[in-house]
Design a protein around this motif. Structure first.
Motif, PDB file in Angstrom:
ATOM      1  N   GLY A 275       0.848  -0.677  -0.678  1.00 62.93           N
ATOM      2  CA  GLY A 275       0.006   0.331  -0.186  1.00 62.93           C
ATOM      3  C   GLY A 275       1.038   1.278   0.324  1.00 62.93           C
ATOM      4  O   GLY A 275       0.245   2.377  -1.006  1.00 62.93           O
ATOM      5  N   ARG A 276       2.258   0.742   0.452  1.00 65.43           N
ATOM      6  CA  ARG A 276       2.873   2.349   0.854  1.00 65.43           C
ATOM      7  C   ARG A 276       3.832   2.646  -0.590  1.00 65.43           C
ATOM      8  O   ARG A 276       3.258   3.774  -1.106  1.00 65.43           O
ATOM      9  N   TYR A 277       3.690   1.705  -1.604  1.00 63.95           N
ATOM     10  CA  TYR A 277       4.441   1.494  -2.928  1.00 63.95           C
ATOM     11  C   TYR A 277       3.117   2.224  -3.756  1.00 63.95           C
ATOM     12  O   TYR A 277       3.375   2.882  -4.901  1.00 63.95           O
ATOM     13  N   ARG A 278       1.532   1.682  -3.315  1.00 63.11           N
ATOM     14  CA  ARG A 278       0.913   2.345  -4.176  1.00 63.11           C
ATOM     15  C   ARG A 278       0.893   3.351  -4.418  1.00 63.11           C
ATOM     16  O   ARG A 278       0.556   4.623  -4.839  1.00 63.11           O
ATOM     17  N   ASP A 279       0.977   3.750  -3.080  1.00 57.42           N
ATOM     18  CA  ASP A 279       0.790   5.413  -2.737  1.00 57.42           C
ATOM     19  C   ASP A 279       1.954   6.587  -3.168  1.00 57.42           C
ATOM     20  O   ASP A 279       1.681   7.630  -3.254  1.00 57.42           O
ATOM     21  N   ALA A 280       2.888   5.707  -3.539  1.00 61.99           N
ATOM     22  CA  ALA A 280       4.018   6.340  -3.952  1.00 61.99           C
ATOM     23  C   ALA A 280       4.008   6.284  -5.089  1.00 61.99           C
ATOM     24  O   ALA A 280       5.036   7.451  -6.179  1.00 61.99           O
ATOM     25  N   GLY A 281       2.870   5.733  -5.938  1.00 59.90           N
ATOM     26  CA  GLY A 281       2.715   5.838  -7.760  1.00 59.90           C
ATOM     27  C   GLY A 281       3.332   4.659  -8.007  1.00 59.90           C
ATOM     28  O   GLY A 281       3.546   4.986  -9.339  1.00 59.90           O
ATOM     29  N   ALA A 282       3.184   3.232  -7.737  1.00 62.00           N
ATOM     30  CA  ALA A 282       4.235   2.385  -7.338  1.00 62.00           C
ATOM     31  C   ALA A 282       3.196   1.835  -8.895  1.00 62.00           C
ATOM     32  O   ALA A 282       1.761   1.305  -8.280  1.00 62.00           O
ATOM     33  N   ALA A 283       2.958   0.882 -10.050  1.00 66.27           N
ATOM     34  CA  ALA A 283       2.191   0.281 -10.648  1.00 66.27           C
ATOM     35  C   ALA A 283       1.959  -0.158 -10.913  1.00 66.27           C
ATOM     36  O   ALA A 283       1.188  -1.391 -10.843  1.00 66.27           O
ATOM     37  N   ARG A 284       3.366  -1.351 -10.186  1.00 65.56           N
ATOM     38  CA  ARG A 284       3.247  -2.656 -10.337  1.00 65.56           C
ATOM     39  C   ARG A 284       4.479  -3.281  -9.600  1.00 65.56           C
ATOM     40  O   ARG A 284       5.758  -1.882  -8.807  1.00 65.56           O
ATOM     41  N   VAL A 285       4.477  -3.621  -8.266  1.00 63.37           N
ATOM     42  CA  VAL A 285       5.587  -4.253  -7.653  1.00 63.37           C
ATOM     43  C   VAL A 285       5.640  -5.803  -8.165  1.00 63.37           C
ATOM     44  O   VAL A 285       4.412  -7.094  -8.301  1.00 63.37           O
ATOM     45  N   ASN A 286       6.870  -6.070  -8.177  1.00 63.09           N
ATOM     46  CA  ASN A 286       7.232  -6.990  -8.680  1.00 63.09           C
ATOM     47  C   ASN A 286       7.703  -8.139  -7.307  1.00 63.09           C
ATOM     48  O   ASN A 286       8.939  -6.950  -7.158  1.00 63.09           O
ATOM     49  N   ILE A 287       7.450  -9.026  -6.257  1.00 61.75           N
ATOM     50  CA  ILE A 287       7.679  -9.118  -5.716  1.00 61.75           C
ATOM     51  C   ILE A 287       9.886 -10.875  -6.511  1.00 61.75           C
ATOM     52  O   ILE A 287       9.540 -11.271  -7.679  1.00 61.75           O
ATOM     53  N   ALA A 288      10.997  -9.987  -5.990  1.00 61.67           N
ATOM     54  CA  ALA A 288      11.798 -10.312  -6.799  1.00 61.67           C
ATOM     55  C   ALA A 288      12.003 -12.318  -5.636  1.00 61.67           C
ATOM     56  O   ALA A 288      12.681 -12.070  -4.315  1.00 61.67           O
ATOM     57  N   ILE A 289      12.435 -13.449  -6.484  1.00 59.93           N
ATOM     58  CA  ILE A 289      12.910 -14.766  -5.534  1.00 59.93           C
ATOM     59  C   ILE A 289      14.121 -15.567  -5.880  1.00 59.93           C
ATOM     60  O   ILE A 289      14.453 -15.306  -6.768  1.00 59.93           O
ATOM     61  N   ARG A 290      14.735 -15.671  -5.015  1.00 62.41           N
ATOM     62  CA  ARG A 290      15.789 -16.674  -5.134  1.00 62.41           C
ATOM     63  C   ARG A 290      14.886 -17.842  -4.895  1.00 62.41           C
ATOM     64  O   ARG A 290      14.469 -18.699  -4.010  1.00 62.41           O
ATOM     65  N   PRO A 291      15.933 -18.795  -5.418  1.00 57.24           N
ATOM     66  CA  PRO A 291      15.578 -20.838  -3.989  1.00 57.24           C
ATOM     67  C   PRO A 291      16.475 -20.648  -3.308  1.00 57.24           C
ATOM     68  O   PRO A 291      17.353 -19.670  -3.056  1.00 57.24           O
ATOM     69  N   PRO A 292      16.241 -21.394  -2.296  1.00 61.76           N
ATOM     70  CA  PRO A 292      15.207 -22.002  -2.672  1.00 61.76           C
ATOM     71  C   PRO A 292      13.946 -21.525  -2.539  1.00 61.76           C
ATOM     72  O   PRO A 292      13.513 -20.805  -2.379  1.00 61.76           O
ATOM     73  N   VAL A 293      13.258 -22.097  -3.254  1.00 61.33           N
ATOM     74  CA  VAL A 293      11.146 -21.339  -3.277  1.00 61.33           C
ATOM     75  C   VAL A 293      10.321 -21.916  -2.521  1.00 61.33           C
ATOM     76  O   VAL A 293      10.044 -22.963  -1.505  1.00 61.33           O
ATOM     77  N   ASP A 294       9.771 -20.331  -1.680  1.00 64.78           N
ATOM     78  CA  ASP A 294       8.926 -21.545  -1.198  1.00 64.78           C
ATOM     79  C   ASP A 294       7.737 -21.015  -1.665  1.00 64.78           C
ATOM     80  O   ASP A 294       6.909 -19.704  -1.679  1.00 64.78           O
ATOM     81  N   TRP A 295       7.430 -22.187  -1.435  1.00 62.51           N
ATOM     82  CA  TRP A 295       5.647 -21.945  -2.025  1.00 62.51           C
ATOM     83  C   TRP A 295       4.413 -21.999  -1.212  1.00 62.51           C
ATOM     84  O   TRP A 295       3.587 -20.900  -1.759  1.00 62.51           O
ATOM     85  N   ASP A 296       4.778 -22.274   0.127  1.00 63.15           N
ATOM     86  CA  ASP A 296       4.146 -21.516   1.433  1.00 63.15           C
ATOM     87  C   ASP A 296       3.208 -19.933   0.627  1.00 63.15           C
ATOM     88  O   ASP A 296       2.890 -19.952   0.949  1.00 63.15           O
ATOM     89  N   ALA A 297       5.233 -19.566   0.867  1.00 64.81           N
ATOM     90  CA  ALA A 297       4.644 -17.528   1.067  1.00 64.81           C
ATOM     91  C   ALA A 297       4.396 -17.185  -0.126  1.00 64.81           C
ATOM     92  O   ALA A 297       3.044 -16.487  -0.571  1.00 64.81           O
ATOM     93  N   LEU A 298       4.283 -17.435  -1.085  1.00 66.19           N
ATOM     94  CA  LEU A 298       4.021 -17.487  -2.549  1.00 66.19           C
ATOM     95  C   LEU A 298       2.610 -17.947  -2.982  1.00 66.19           C
ATOM     96  O   LEU A 298       1.957 -17.151  -3.292  1.00 66.19           O
ATOM     97  N   ALA A 299       2.099 -19.003  -2.388  1.00 61.75           N
ATOM     98  CA  ALA A 299       0.555 -19.308  -1.783  1.00 61.75           C
ATOM     99  C   ALA A 299       0.303 -18.215  -1.696  1.00 61.75           C
ATOM    100  O   ALA A 299      -1.013 -18.104  -1.822  1.00 61.75           O
ATOM    101  N   ALA A 300       0.772 -18.252  -0.317  1.00 61.13           N
ATOM    102  CA  ALA A 300       0.039 -16.656   0.485  1.00 61.13           C
ATOM    103  C   ALA A 300       0.170 -15.527   0.229  1.00 61.13           C
ATOM    104  O   ALA A 300      -1.264 -14.466   0.534  1.00 61.13           O
ATOM    105  N   TRP A 301       0.832 -15.129  -1.288  1.00 62.37           N
ATOM    106  CA  TRP A 301       1.616 -14.226  -1.616  1.00 62.37           C
ATOM    107  C   TRP A 301      -0.064 -13.753  -2.560  1.00 62.37           C
ATOM    108  O   TRP A 301      -0.909 -12.408  -2.174  1.00 62.37           O
ATOM    109  N   THR A 302      -0.091 -14.706  -3.060  1.00 56.89           N
ATOM    110  CA  THR A 302      -1.321 -14.610  -4.258  1.00 56.89           C
ATOM    111  C   THR A 302      -2.947 -14.622  -3.697  1.00 56.89           C
ATOM    112  O   THR A 302      -3.358 -14.673  -3.933  1.00 56.89           O
TER     113      THR A 302
END
Length: 311
Positions: A275-302
């Motif tokens: 929300g803070r990035y949205r208010d700062a004018g960001a049109a998109r937030v990209n989450i940058a991931i490195r292995p190992p992939v945390d599938w549970d965290a990605l599922a919670a994000w979505t």
């Protein structure tokens, strides 16, 4: 608000990468990309594996149907821009017109040194970036092109077939206030900044606005996005493990990174941060991931973060 997935394709099996691309295609993201490195980042010893970026783009084009695909960002010094333009046009056809062109000056000196690729001072690399952007724009939009720069030349040059899109978007990545943002104001359709706090994002965006005014450009014509290193935990019991992985990833820079663009904590905290990035004018937030992939965290994000910003 849109969301992207920025994948560091290092120390990961190709089947896991393909699984990530296919999953993201229907998980609420509108953008999936990789980075352009040959060695691991942050730098370690150069012994890790890292798949090449443009071939990953081609694979993403074939593995997905919905998301925009790209690289944030392709280092201009790694490939001649005319050769790169031909590859990008092919990728746009493979994707059915979903290509995004991200370009930068390059920074990972060990890669250049190891491969014998010239790594000039930053001023010269930025000059190469600005020339290269113009070369790629010409070749992807005009039937024949001439260009006479210090680093690159075109003589009645053709690049066929042209992209499916009439004019693929070009993104400039980086935070340099005197040159990078001015190059973005002159030539780019979008600007991306990595690992920047909401406050710094807003400040840099205002610098870009000023450069747009100097260049006679409407600031609203440049989309602005941010990459955030992703270290969110799906549930409280996961916090110690995720914190340990965060420290392992960033090493001595871990504490300094907390003041920059990092997603930590639980989904509720992530919603507040986005929300803070949205208010700062960001049109998109990209989450940058490195292995190992945390599938549970990605599922919670979505499941918990992306829906909080649904239109």
């Amino acid at each position: 608000m849109n969301f992207g997935l920025h994948i560091g394709q290092q120390n990961i099996a190709i089947d896991e990468l393909r699984r990530l691309w296919r999953w993201a295609d229907t998980a609420g993201f509108d953008w999936v990309d990789v980075w352009d490195h040959f060695y691991e980042a942050p730098p370690v010893d150069g012994n890790g594996s890292c798949f090449e970026a443009t071939t990953c783009m081609a694979a993403m084009a074939c593995e997905t149907s919905n998301v925009r695909i790209g690289v944030l960002v392709l280092g201009m010094g790694y490939r001649h821009p005319a050769v790169l333009a031909n590859a990008l046009c092919t990728i746009d056809h493979l994707s059915g017109g979903r290509l995004e062109i991200g370009l930068g000056a390059g920074w990972h000196e060990p890669e250049y040194r190891a491969y014998g690729i010239p790594f000039p001072p930053i001023r010269e690399r930025l000059d190469m970036l600005e020339e290269g952007i113009q070369v790629i724009r010409l070749l992807t939009t005009r039937d024949r092109s001439d260009y006479h720069g210090r680093f690159y030349r075109l003589e009645n040059a053709a690049c066929n077939p042209k992209p499916v899109q009439p004019r693929p978007r070009i993104w400039v990545g980086g935070n340099g206030e005197r040159r990078t943002l001015r190059i973005a104001a002159r030539h780019a359709d979008g600007w991306n900044t990595p690992y920047t706090s909401p406050e710094e994002f807003a400040r840099l965006s205002s610098v870009l606005d000023r450069w747009c005014e100097s260049e006679g450009r409407d600031p609203a014509s440049i989309e602005r996005t941010v990459n955030l290193s992703f270290h969110m935990a799906a549930r409280p019991s996961d916090l110690p493990r995720v914190e340990a992985q965060y420290r392992q990833t960033w090493g001595p820079a871990a504490e300094a990174m907390r003041l920059r663009g990092v997603v930590t904590g639980l989904p509720g905290q992530a919603v507040d941060l986005v929300g803070r990035y949205r208010d700062a004018g960001a049109a998109r937030v990209n989450i940058a991931i490195r292995p190992p992939v945390d599938w549970d965290a990605l599922a919670a994000w979505t499941a918990e973060v992306i829906p909080a910003f649904a239109s």
